[in-house]
Design a protein around this motif. Structure first.
Motif, PDB file in Angstrom:
ATOM      1  N   ASP A  82      24.426   6.444 -66.516  1.00 25.75           N
ATOM      2  CA  ASP A  82      24.617   7.671 -65.874  1.00 25.75           C
ATOM      3  C   ASP A  82      23.719   8.557 -65.328  1.00 25.75           C
ATOM      4  OD1 ASP A  82      27.091   7.163 -67.713  1.00 25.75           O
ATOM      5  OD2 ASP A  82      26.139   8.066 -69.497  1.00 25.75           O
ATOM      6  N   LEU A  83      22.532   8.055 -65.369  1.00 25.05           N
ATOM      7  CA  LEU A  83      21.335   9.050 -65.075  1.00 25.05           C
ATOM      8  C   LEU A  83      20.802   8.484 -63.614  1.00 25.05           C
ATOM      9  CD1 LEU A  83      19.240   9.489 -68.041  1.00 25.05           C
ATOM     10  CD2 LEU A  83      21.058  11.202 -67.166  1.00 25.05           C
ATOM     11  N   GLU A  84      20.774   7.161 -63.548  1.00 24.85           N
ATOM     12  CA  GLU A  84      20.159   6.764 -62.360  1.00 24.85           C
ATOM     13  C   GLU A  84      20.817   6.989 -61.126  1.00 24.85           C
ATOM     14  OE1 GLU A  84      17.670   2.647 -63.055  1.00 24.85           O
ATOM     15  OE2 GLU A  84      19.832   2.499 -63.103  1.00 24.85           O
ATOM     16  N   GLY A  85      19.727   7.212 -60.067  1.00 20.07           N
ATOM     17  CA  GLY A  85      20.478   7.600 -58.711  1.00 20.07           C
ATOM     18  C   GLY A  85      20.364   9.234 -58.596  1.00 20.07           C
ATOM     19  N   LYS A  86      21.159   9.927 -59.273  1.00 15.35           N
ATOM     20  CA  LYS A  86      21.374  11.289 -59.112  1.00 15.35           C
ATOM     21  C   LYS A  86      20.278  11.923 -60.016  1.00 15.35           C
ATOM     22  CE  LYS A  86      24.711  14.761 -58.729  1.00 15.35           C
ATOM     23  NZ  LYS A  86      26.406  14.911 -58.779  1.00 15.35           N
ATOM     24  N   TYR A  87      20.119  11.613 -61.228  1.00 14.99           N
ATOM     25  CA  TYR A  87      19.109  12.637 -62.135  1.00 14.99           C
ATOM     26  C   TYR A  87      17.964  11.870 -62.275  1.00 14.99           C
ATOM     27  CZ  TYR A  87      23.504  14.971 -62.523  1.00 14.99           C
ATOM     28  OH  TYR A  87      24.643  15.622 -62.519  1.00 14.99           O
ATOM     29  N   LEU A  88      17.532  10.355 -62.215  1.00  7.15           N
ATOM     30  CA  LEU A  88      16.419   9.631 -62.254  1.00  7.15           C
ATOM     31  C   LEU A  88      16.342   8.848 -61.043  1.00  7.15           C
ATOM     32  CD1 LEU A  88      16.288   8.407 -65.884  1.00  7.15           C
ATOM     33  CD2 LEU A  88      14.879  10.184 -65.028  1.00  7.15           C
ATOM     34  N   PRO A  89      15.053   8.367 -60.669  1.00  8.24           N
ATOM     35  CA  PRO A  89      15.088   7.532 -59.610  1.00  8.24           C
ATOM     36  C   PRO A  89      15.394   6.407 -60.211  1.00  8.24           C
ATOM     37  CG  PRO A  89      12.952   8.254 -60.543  1.00  8.24           C
ATOM     38  CD  PRO A  89      13.882   9.024 -60.880  1.00  8.24           C
ATOM     39  N   THR A  90      15.738   5.235 -59.434  1.00  4.88           N
ATOM     40  CA  THR A  90      16.137   3.923 -59.823  1.00  4.88           C
ATOM     41  C   THR A  90      14.887   3.345 -60.090  1.00  4.88           C
ATOM     42  OG1 THR A  90      16.397   3.080 -57.571  1.00  4.88           O
ATOM     43  CG2 THR A  90      18.493   3.725 -58.752  1.00  4.88           C
ATOM     44  N   ASN A  91      14.793   2.164 -60.703  1.00  5.88           N
ATOM     45  CA  ASN A  91      13.569   1.525 -61.282  1.00  5.88           C
ATOM     46  C   ASN A  91      12.526   2.441 -62.023  1.00  5.88           C
ATOM     47  OD1 ASN A  91      14.991  -0.762 -60.156  1.00  5.88           O
ATOM     48  ND2 ASN A  91      14.020  -0.214 -58.037  1.00  5.88           N
ATOM     49  N   ILE A  92      12.866   3.177 -62.959  1.00  6.75           N
ATOM     50  CA  ILE A  92      11.968   4.035 -63.744  1.00  6.75           C
ATOM     51  C   ILE A  92      10.974   2.845 -64.455  1.00  6.75           C
ATOM     52  CG2 ILE A  92      13.587   4.508 -65.543  1.00  6.75           C
ATOM     53  CD1 ILE A  92      12.417   7.123 -65.751  1.00  6.75           C
ATOM     54  N   LYS A  93       9.944   3.239 -64.783  1.00  2.06           N
ATOM     55  CA  LYS A  93       8.842   2.444 -65.322  1.00  2.06           C
ATOM     56  C   LYS A  93       8.386   3.083 -66.660  1.00  2.06           C
ATOM     57  CE  LYS A  93       7.742   0.007 -61.340  1.00  2.06           C
ATOM     58  NZ  LYS A  93       8.146  -1.195 -61.129  1.00  2.06           N
ATOM     59  N   ASP A  94       7.946   2.183 -67.776  1.00  4.10           N
ATOM     60  CA  ASP A  94       7.207   3.046 -68.896  1.00  4.10           C
ATOM     61  C   ASP A  94       5.892   2.902 -68.845  1.00  4.10           C
ATOM     62  OD1 ASP A  94       6.468   0.279 -69.280  1.00  4.10           O
ATOM     63  OD2 ASP A  94       7.114  -0.030 -71.340  1.00  4.10           O
ATOM     64  N   GLY A  95       5.161   3.193 -69.722  1.00  4.68           N
ATOM     65  CA  GLY A  95       3.849   3.334 -69.849  1.00  4.68           C
ATOM     66  C   GLY A  95       3.057   2.017 -69.386  1.00  4.68           C
ATOM     67  N   ASN A  96       3.513   1.106 -69.545  1.00  4.33           N
ATOM     68  CA  ASN A  96       2.819  -0.238 -69.621  1.00  4.33           C
ATOM     69  C   ASN A  96       3.298  -0.820 -67.848  1.00  4.33           C
ATOM     70  OD1 ASN A  96       1.830  -0.624 -71.920  1.00  4.33           O
ATOM     71  ND2 ASN A  96       3.610  -1.491 -72.787  1.00  4.33           N
ATOM     72  N   GLY A  97       4.180   0.206 -67.114  1.00  6.09           N
ATOM     73  CA  GLY A  97       4.476  -0.339 -65.869  1.00  6.09           C
ATOM     74  C   GLY A  97       5.593  -1.110 -65.829  1.00  6.09           C
ATOM     75  N   LYS A  98       6.212  -1.491 -66.927  1.00  9.58           N
ATOM     76  CA  LYS A  98       7.366  -2.357 -67.155  1.00  9.58           C
ATOM     77  C   LYS A  98       8.690  -1.565 -66.725  1.00  9.58           C
ATOM     78  CE  LYS A  98       5.061  -5.668 -68.833  1.00  9.58           C
ATOM     79  NZ  LYS A  98       5.014  -7.148 -68.599  1.00  9.58           N
ATOM     80  N   GLU A  99       9.604  -2.172 -66.043  1.00 17.38           N
ATOM     81  CA  GLU A  99      10.919  -1.690 -65.705  1.00 17.38           C
ATOM     82  C   GLU A  99      11.763  -1.412 -66.801  1.00 17.38           C
ATOM     83  OE1 GLU A  99      14.704  -2.194 -62.820  1.00 17.38           O
ATOM     84  OE2 GLU A  99      12.804  -3.127 -62.257  1.00 17.38           O
ATOM     85  N   ILE A 100      12.360  -0.045 -66.779  1.00 17.62           N
ATOM     86  CA  ILE A 100      13.189   0.239 -67.955  1.00 17.62           C
ATOM     87  C   ILE A 100      14.772  -0.413 -67.521  1.00 17.62           C
ATOM     88  CG2 ILE A 100      14.497   1.986 -69.164  1.00 17.62           C
ATOM     89  CD1 ILE A 100      11.883   3.546 -68.872  1.00 17.62           C
TER      90      ILE A 100
END
Length: 142
Positions: A82-100
């Motif tokens: 629901d969030l990717e693209g419009k409300y969040l960037p795609t390929n968001i990462k966590d604190g370890n640099g791993k893709e969510i």
């Protein structure tokens, strides 16, 4: 004059073996104290980054519900899709640099935040309404 230089060069000495060993032991003690402290600091920083990621997911979910669902937060569940693209960037990462790869933000019947969770290749991380990891909560993987 040359006699004075000769005498000075004969009296100059380097460090003794005992002095060198003392310095090496002191450096070893400092390293034994510092390395675990630095490791703990790195882990805390990663946990803080994960908490910030959970807060970012929550804020994006609030924007999504306000804009797309006319502000109806009651019993709402918002996913990463629901969030990717419009409300969040795609390929968001966590604190370890791993893709969510998956995320869920849930709200209770009163419309208040219930929990935030997200999944990476390291496992799932869960956060309660105060963005703390709930008691007994552990991540899968590492």
């Amino acid at each position: 004059m040359f006699n004075g230089l000769k005498r000075v060069s004969k009296e100059e000495k380097g460090f003794t073996l005992i002095e060198l060993l003392a310095v090496i032991i002191i450096i070893g003690i400092i390293a034994a104290i510092a390395v675990p402290s630095i490791g703990g600091l790195i882990n805390k920083t990663k946990d803080d980054a994960d908490k910030a990621t959970a807060q970012q997911l929550y804020e994006a979910a609030r924007l999504y519900l306000t804009a797309e669902k006319n502000g109806d937060f009651s019993n709402a569940t918002v996913t990463l899709t629901d969030l990717e693209g419009k409300y969040l960037p795609t390929n968001i990462k966590d604190g370890n640099g791993k893709e969510i790869t998956a995320a869920t933000v849930t709200f209770d019947k009163d419309g208040t935040l219930e929990s935030v969770s997200f999944t990476t290749s390291d496992g799932t991380k869960n956060f309660d309404k105060d963005f703390n990891k709930p008691a007994g909560s552990s991540t899968s993987g590492t």
